[in-house]
Design a protein around this motif. Structure first.
Motif, PDB file in Angstrom:
ATOM      1  N   ARG A 270       0.839  -1.207   0.000  1.00 46.88           N
ATOM      2  CA  ARG A 270       0.000   0.000   0.000  1.00 46.88           C
ATOM      3  C   ARG A 270       0.865   1.246   0.000  1.00 46.88           C
ATOM      4  O   ARG A 270       0.616   2.191  -0.751  1.00 46.88           O
ATOM      5  CB  ARG A 270      -0.902   0.007   1.241  1.00 46.88           C
ATOM      6  N   GLN A 271       1.901   1.234   0.855  1.00 52.46           N
ATOM      7  CA  GLN A 271       2.797   2.407   0.912  1.00 52.46           C
ATOM      8  C   GLN A 271       3.479   2.621  -0.435  1.00 52.46           C
ATOM      9  O   GLN A 271       3.664   3.736  -0.894  1.00 52.46           O
ATOM     10  CB  GLN A 271       3.875   2.241   2.008  1.00 52.46           C
TER      11      GLN A 271
ATOM     12  N   ILE B  36       3.322   5.876  -2.694  1.00 46.83           N
ATOM     13  CA  ILE B  36       4.520   6.632  -3.118  1.00 46.83           C
ATOM     14  C   ILE B  36       4.537   6.758  -4.647  1.00 46.83           C
ATOM     15  O   ILE B  36       4.844   7.820  -5.189  1.00 46.83           O
ATOM     16  CB  ILE B  36       5.810   5.969  -2.585  1.00 46.83           C
ATOM     17  N   ASP B  37       4.198   5.643  -5.326  1.00 48.64           N
ATOM     18  CA  ASP B  37       4.139   5.683  -6.797  1.00 48.64           C
ATOM     19  C   ASP B  37       3.184   6.775  -7.263  1.00 48.64           C
ATOM     20  O   ASP B  37       3.502   7.572  -8.145  1.00 48.64           O
ATOM     21  CB  ASP B  37       3.633   4.332  -7.350  1.00 48.64           C
ATOM     22  N   PHE B  38       2.002   6.775  -6.632  1.00 50.39           N
ATOM     23  CA  PHE B  38       0.996   7.750  -7.031  1.00 50.39           C
ATOM     24  C   PHE B  38       1.479   9.168  -6.716  1.00 50.39           C
ATOM     25  O   PHE B  38       1.289  10.097  -7.504  1.00 50.39           O
ATOM     26  CB  PHE B  38      -0.330   7.466  -6.316  1.00 50.39           C
ATOM     27  N   THR B  39       2.132   9.316  -5.553  1.00 54.34           N
ATOM     28  CA  THR B  39       2.657  10.618  -5.152  1.00 54.34           C
ATOM     29  C   THR B  39       3.678  11.119  -6.171  1.00 54.34           C
ATOM     30  O   THR B  39       3.653  12.280  -6.570  1.00 54.34           O
ATOM     31  CB  THR B  39       3.330  10.493  -3.764  1.00 54.34           C
ATOM     32  N   LEU B  40       4.570  10.208  -6.573  1.00 56.76           N
ATOM     33  CA  LEU B  40       5.598  10.604  -7.550  1.00 56.76           C
ATOM     34  C   LEU B  40       4.948  11.059  -8.847  1.00 56.76           C
ATOM     35  O   LEU B  40       5.356  12.066  -9.433  1.00 56.76           O
ATOM     36  CB  LEU B  40       6.545   9.430  -7.817  1.00 56.76           C
TER      37      LEU B  40
ATOM     38  N   ALA C 107      -7.744   0.207  -6.443  1.00 54.52           N
ATOM     39  CA  ALA C 107      -7.163  -0.983  -5.810  1.00 54.52           C
ATOM     40  C   ALA C 107      -5.914  -0.653  -4.989  1.00 54.52           C
ATOM     41  O   ALA C 107      -5.450  -1.484  -4.202  1.00 54.52           O
ATOM     42  CB  ALA C 107      -6.810  -2.012  -6.889  1.00 54.52           C
ATOM     43  N   TYR C 108      -5.367   0.554  -5.147  1.00 56.89           N
ATOM     44  CA  TYR C 108      -4.125   0.901  -4.429  1.00 56.89           C
ATOM     45  C   TYR C 108      -4.248   0.736  -2.907  1.00 56.89           C
ATOM     46  O   TYR C 108      -3.370   0.145  -2.280  1.00 56.89           O
ATOM     47  CB  TYR C 108      -3.685   2.337  -4.761  1.00 56.89           C
ATOM     48  N   PRO C 109      -5.334   1.227  -2.299  1.00 55.96           N
ATOM     49  CA  PRO C 109      -5.400   1.096  -0.832  1.00 55.96           C
ATOM     50  C   PRO C 109      -5.554  -0.337  -0.344  1.00 55.96           C
ATOM     51  O   PRO C 109      -5.364  -0.612   0.817  1.00 55.96           O
ATOM     52  CB  PRO C 109      -6.643   1.932  -0.458  1.00 55.96           C
ATOM     53  N   ILE C 110      -5.897  -1.247  -1.249  1.00 57.19           N
ATOM     54  CA  ILE C 110      -6.068  -2.646  -0.837  1.00 57.19           C
ATOM     55  C   ILE C 110      -4.705  -3.339  -0.758  1.00 57.19           C
ATOM     56  O   ILE C 110      -4.502  -4.246   0.041  1.00 57.19           O
ATOM     57  CB  ILE C 110      -7.007  -3.389  -1.828  1.00 57.19           C
ATOM     58  N   GLY C 111      -3.774  -2.837  -1.587  1.00 56.99           N
ATOM     59  CA  GLY C 111      -2.429  -3.403  -1.545  1.00 56.99           C
ATOM     60  C   GLY C 111      -2.305  -4.744  -2.233  1.00 56.99           C
ATOM     61  O   GLY C 111      -1.594  -5.633  -1.756  1.00 56.99           O
ATOM     62  N   ARG C 112      -2.986  -4.879  -3.361  1.00 55.21           N
ATOM     63  CA  ARG C 112      -2.850  -6.135  -4.123  1.00 55.21           C
ATOM     64  C   ARG C 112      -1.519  -6.134  -4.866  1.00 55.21           C
ATOM     65  O   ARG C 112      -1.038  -5.083  -5.269  1.00 55.21           O
ATOM     66  CB  ARG C 112      -3.995  -6.243  -5.142  1.00 55.21           C
ATOM     67  N   PRO C 113      -0.931  -7.322  -5.086  1.00 57.06           N
ATOM     68  CA  PRO C 113       0.350  -7.377  -5.808  1.00 57.06           C
ATOM     69  C   PRO C 113       0.228  -6.724  -7.187  1.00 57.06           C
ATOM     70  O   PRO C 113      -0.768  -6.923  -7.887  1.00 57.06           O
ATOM     71  CB  PRO C 113       0.634  -8.874  -5.933  1.00 57.06           C
ATOM     72  N   ARG C 114       1.245  -5.967  -7.562  1.00 54.77           N
ATOM     73  CA  ARG C 114       1.167  -5.139  -8.759  1.00 54.77           C
ATOM     74  C   ARG C 114       0.930  -5.959 -10.033  1.00 54.77           C
ATOM     75  O   ARG C 114       0.128  -5.589 -10.878  1.00 54.77           O
ATOM     76  CB  ARG C 114       2.438  -4.298  -8.890  1.00 54.77           C
ATOM     77  N   GLY C 115       1.665  -7.083 -10.138  1.00 54.96           N
ATOM     78  CA  GLY C 115       1.561  -7.905 -11.355  1.00 54.96           C
ATOM     79  C   GLY C 115       0.124  -8.350 -11.595  1.00 54.96           C
ATOM     80  O   GLY C 115      -0.434  -8.165 -12.683  1.00 54.96           O
ATOM     81  N   ALA C 116      -0.488  -8.909 -10.551  1.00 55.58           N
ATOM     82  CA  ALA C 116      -1.856  -9.419 -10.665  1.00 55.58           C
ATOM     83  C   ALA C 116      -2.825  -8.285 -10.972  1.00 55.58           C
ATOM     84  O   ALA C 116      -3.738  -8.431 -11.798  1.00 55.58           O
ATOM     85  CB  ALA C 116      -2.250 -10.110  -9.367  1.00 55.58           C
TER      86      ALA C 116
END
Lengths: 377, 224
Positions: free
Chosen positions: A7-8, A12-16, B109-118
């Motif tokens: 999540r962090q 950070i990605d989005f912030t950048l 989906a960012y706040p959920i923290g799912r793996p980026r690839g998936a």
């Protein structure tokens, strides 16, 4: 990777990408911010390095220097005083020193003439500091003529030029023989400029100074720790002057940064509304903005401090040299020993990174706690 | 199933300009149906949708999702319900400018923290499904109206919500694109989604894919 970390990373990605999207605004801010850190960091590093340098130089200096006073002014000290000092317990070594100043009208600079104890100089020779060599265009083997106290020119052959490693203290130095010194200044044998004392136990320095004052009431002892304190005060005073001069710039930056950091544009407010509507929590939005503030301020801090480091240690603090080094005509050229004071770094960090980050978070918090349905209307 | 019990919503409550946008709505919305809230401007459609979608809370009354009261939940839990259960398609699309189509779709989906690839794979599949595969790396401001709306639909679907909420989805589309949108709605219902729409566009409420039309006026349901 744990979910929290992911999540962090996303934040950070989005912030950048947010920073890059508002490139002009953020680059301008980063530039001014970096400049402020650079200037403040330079002053801090430079004065700290000078203090360190002075301390290092004085490390080899005598613990006590005894000067004779006549009518409250420094006067020559007779050899009989040296013998009387010998009776004081705890004094390991005593040396009568000969030194004085010579004004050179050609360069309009003051030189320090001195008789060294650790090397022998032949009668017609002189060893000069790098500053004098530079200003007068002298090298080893050249001849140098000075006008003595009797008005007669005295010619000396340059036997050596002192290395630049000790230039902070030796830039304007001329080492001559005792005979020449006495003849040049008209000082009779048996008289000295002052006396340097080495003390066996450093804890006894103050006690010995007290005894000397009682034994020789017409003298004043100057302690090494006092000189160090004076240096410290001088550098602190000069540092303060620079800070006062910079206050205007710093205030301008504070206003500028506060405006940039705390003023949310309509576009930014809209974005926050969208993010909340699509499932971001208030905390996520605040964290994202925290990263934004932290990234800008940390980058500015690191780049500014690094630039200050290069400025101070690799370009001799060219911007502040005239104010911070003093007003001497012969500016010494010396390489400062790179040192970083943790407390100073922490202070600079606290007064630059912390306020900016707070300035970014407060308005975001206000915007982020509003209902996300604003984007629907 | 979503249940509304005597829901009322006031704006600027207690001030001189107090305004009741919803004045007592009781309604039951079934799962896997396409329901349209129909009514003129100012009838309260958007306000009602935003309360159902957990974007705001009713001033009075209760909203229940599968029997669980939503109105009293703390903000954090309400966000969690919104994120997992609802997908939103806004009238102005509300895509974030400067970001690519793919990034916009992945945002919820960012706040959920799912793996980026998936996550990227799923977003790309969604874009392919809505014929936007080639435009995944485009910035959203370069898209046409129809493409922007399909991007918004992909974004609404990325967290796999059961319920899709669309506010005036055809307001910025021409007739052909409006019909395309209703075909998408039909497909979504076919895969088990519940769709809630607000509209005063006949292309929407007269569409054969709509199961139920709830007529609204002045903050009240006049026909359902």
């Amino acid at each position: 990777m744990p979910t929290w970390l992911l999540r962090q990373k996303y934040l950070i990605d989005f912030t950048l990408s947010s920073l890059l999207r508002r490139r002009a605004k953020n680059l301008g801010l980063l530039l001014v911010y970096t400049l402020i850190v650079f200037v403040l960091g330079s002053v801090m590093l430079f004065t700290h390095a000078l203090r360190q340098e002075a301390a290092a130089v004085l490390e080899g200096a005598p613990e006590i220097v005894l000067q004779r006073l006549v009518a409250g002014r420094h006067d020559l000290l007779p050899a009989s005083h040296l013998e009387r000092i010998g009776s004081v317990r705890g004094v390991q070594k005593k040396e009568g020193r000969l030194w004085g100043y010579f004004y050179d009208p050609a360069t309009r600079a003051n030189y320090t003439l001195m008789v060294p104890h650790d090397r022998t100089i032949a009668g017609g020779e002189v060893v000069i500091g790098a500053g004098i060599a530079r200003t007068r265009g002298l090298a080893r083997g050249d001849f140098y003529t000075l006008r003595g106290q009797d008005g007669q020119p005295q010619t000396l052959r340059v036997a050596d030029v002192l290395g630049s490693g000790s230039e902070l203290v030796s830039s304007d130095l001329m080492l001559v023989s005792e005979d020449f010194f006495r003849r040049f200044f008209g000082i009779a044998p048996g008289l000295y400029t002052d006396v340097a004392l080495t003390v066996r136990n450093p804890n006894e320095v103050r006690k010995i100074a007290e005894k000397l004052t009682l034994l020789l009431p017409d003298t004043r002892p100057i302690l090494r720790e006092e000189i160090l304190r004076t240096y410290d005060a001088v550098f602190a005073w000069r540092e303060g002057i620079v800070y006062v001069l910079l206050v205007g710039a710093v205030l301008a930056f504070v206003v500028f940064a506060w405006d940039k950091a705390s003023g949310l544009s309509a576009e930014e407010r809209r974005e926050i509304g969208i993010l909340k509507a699509i499932g971001w929590e208030t905390g996520d939005v605040i964290r994202m903005k925290f990263w934004e503030g932290a990234l800008v301020s940390l980058t500015a801090f690191l780049v500014g401090y690094l630039a200050a480091y290069v400025h101070v240690y690799y370009s001799d603090a060219a911007l502040f040299e005239p104010v911070l080094k003093g007003w001497a005509v012969l500016y010494p050229r010396f390489q400062l020993l790179p040192t970083i004071d943790g407390l100073q770094v922490a202070t600079l960090f606290f007064f630059t990174v912390f306020p900016y980050t707070v300035a970014t978070i407060v308005p975001i918090w206000r915007a982020a706690i509003t209902d996300p349905d604003a984007v629907m209307r | 199933m979503i249940e509304l019990r005597e829901v009322r919503k006031a704006f600027n409550q207690g001030r001189t300009n107090e305004f009741w946008a919803i004045r007592g709505v009781s309604l039951t919305l079934e799962d896997n149906r396409v329901t349209v809230l129909k009514g003129p401007s100012g009838s309260g459609k958007t306000t009602l949708l935003s309360m159902i979608g957990c974007l705001s809370r009713p001033t009075e009354g209760r909203i229940l999702l599968e029997g669980r009261a939503l109105s009293g939940l703390p903000e954090r839990f309400l966000t969690e319900v919104r994120r997992r259960t609802f997908g939103f398609i806004f009238q102005q699309f509300n895509l974030i400018k400067g970001l690519s189509v793919l990034e916009n779709v992945m945002l919820p989906a960012y706040p959920i923290g799912r793996p980026r690839g998936a996550l990227e794979t799923e977003a790309s599949e969604l874009l392919e499904r809505f014929a936007l595969g080639e435009k995944a790396r485009y910035r959203v401001e370069w898209l046409s109206g129809g493409e922007a709306q399909r991007t918004a639909i992909c974004r609404a679907l990325i967290n796999g919500p059961r319920i899709l909420v669309a506010d005036e989805p055809t307001a910025n589309l021409d007739t052909r694109l409006s019909r395309d949108f209703m075909s998408i709605v039909r497909d979504l219902r076919a895969v088990g989604k519940t769709v809630l729409l607000s509209s005063h566009d006949p292309e929407v409420y007269d569409s054969p894919f709509v199961d139920r039309v709830v007529q609204m006026r002045d903050g009240r349901v006049t026909d359902c």
